[in-house]
Design a protein around this motif. Structure first.
Motif, short mmCIF file in Angstrom:
data_model
loop_
_atom_site.label_atom_id
_atom_site.label_comp_id
_atom_site.label_asym_id
_atom_site.label_seq_id
_atom_site.Cartn_x
_atom_site.Cartn_y
_atom_site.Cartn_z
N GLN A 21 -39.07 -5.89 2.44
CA GLN A 21 -38.79 -5.88 3.87
C GLN A 21 -37.31 -6.13 4.13
OE1 GLN A 21 -41.00 -4.91 6.16
NE2 GLN A 21 -39.35 -4.99 7.65
N LEU A 22 -36.68 -6.91 3.28
CA LEU A 22 -35.25 -7.19 3.39
C LEU A 22 -34.45 -5.90 3.25
CD1 LEU A 22 -33.53 -9.74 3.79
CD2 LEU A 22 -33.48 -9.98 1.32
N ASP A 23 -34.82 -5.06 2.29
CA ASP A 23 -34.14 -3.78 2.10
C ASP A 23 -34.28 -2.88 3.32
OD1 ASP A 23 -33.33 -4.52 -0.45
OD2 ASP A 23 -34.97 -3.45 -1.46
N ILE A 24 -35.48 -2.85 3.90
CA ILE A 24 -35.73 -2.03 5.08
C ILE A 24 -34.90 -2.54 6.26
CG2 ILE A 24 -37.49 -1.42 6.80
CD1 ILE A 24 -39.53 -1.53 4.41
N ALA A 25 -34.90 -3.86 6.45
CA ALA A 25 -34.15 -4.45 7.56
C ALA A 25 -32.65 -4.22 7.41
CB ALA A 25 -34.44 -5.95 7.65
N LEU A 26 -32.13 -4.37 6.20
CA LEU A 26 -30.71 -4.15 5.96
C LEU A 26 -30.32 -2.71 6.26
CD1 LEU A 26 -27.98 -5.21 4.94
CD2 LEU A 26 -28.72 -4.56 2.63
N ALA A 27 -31.12 -1.76 5.80
CA ALA A 27 -30.83 -0.35 6.08
C ALA A 27 -30.84 -0.08 7.58
CB ALA A 27 -31.86 0.53 5.36
N SER A 28 -31.79 -0.67 8.29
CA SER A 28 -31.88 -0.48 9.73
C SER A 28 -30.66 -1.05 10.45
CB SER A 28 -33.15 -1.15 10.25
OG SER A 28 -33.22 -1.09 11.65
N LEU A 29 -30.24 -2.25 10.06
CA LEU A 29 -29.06 -2.86 10.68
C LEU A 29 -27.82 -2.00 10.43
CD1 LEU A 29 -29.69 -6.60 9.74
CD2 LEU A 29 -29.64 -5.64 12.06
N ARG A 30 -27.66 -1.55 9.20
CA ARG A 30 -26.49 -0.73 8.87
C ARG A 30 -26.51 0.60 9.62
NH1 ARG A 30 -25.82 -2.07 2.43
NH2 ARG A 30 -24.76 -4.08 2.73
N THR A 31 -27.70 1.18 9.78
CA THR A 31 -27.82 2.42 10.56
C THR A 31 -27.36 2.19 11.99
OG1 THR A 31 -29.61 3.27 9.18
CG2 THR A 31 -29.47 4.13 11.43
#
Length: 86
Positions: free
Chosen positions: A42-52
């Motif tokens: 979930q951390l990877d998903i959240a990080l990608a979303s924030l960076r997007t």
């Protein structure tokens, strides 16, 4: 919210729920964010979303119950952003 521009916020439980929303809010105000969470996927998903969304962010897997995990999060934060403000 301009008071947060250029600051670094470290947020536990940052991969979902209130923690992720805090990360989005700080990021939208110009803060850099470090999200810490025990759930690596979930951390990877959240990080990608924030960076997007254009947020300057870093993710660190950590168990909030472990002092050594917090020490590592602090070290990673300082290495990436140079300071912790929030």
């Amino acid at each position: 919210m301009q008071a947060f521009a250029g600051k670094t916020a470290v947020i536990s439980g940052g991969a979902s729920g209130i923690g992720l929303q805090l990360a989005r809010s700080f990021g939208a105000s110009g803060a850099r964010v470090v999200i810490a969470d025990i759930d690596a996927a979930q951390l990877d998903i959240a990080l990608a979303s924030l960076r997007t969304d254009g947020v300057e962010a870093h993710a660190a897997q950590a168990d909030v119950a472990l002092r050594e995990d917090w020490a590592r999060v602090a070290e990673e934060t300082l290495a990436h952003f140079g300071a912790v403000h929030i």
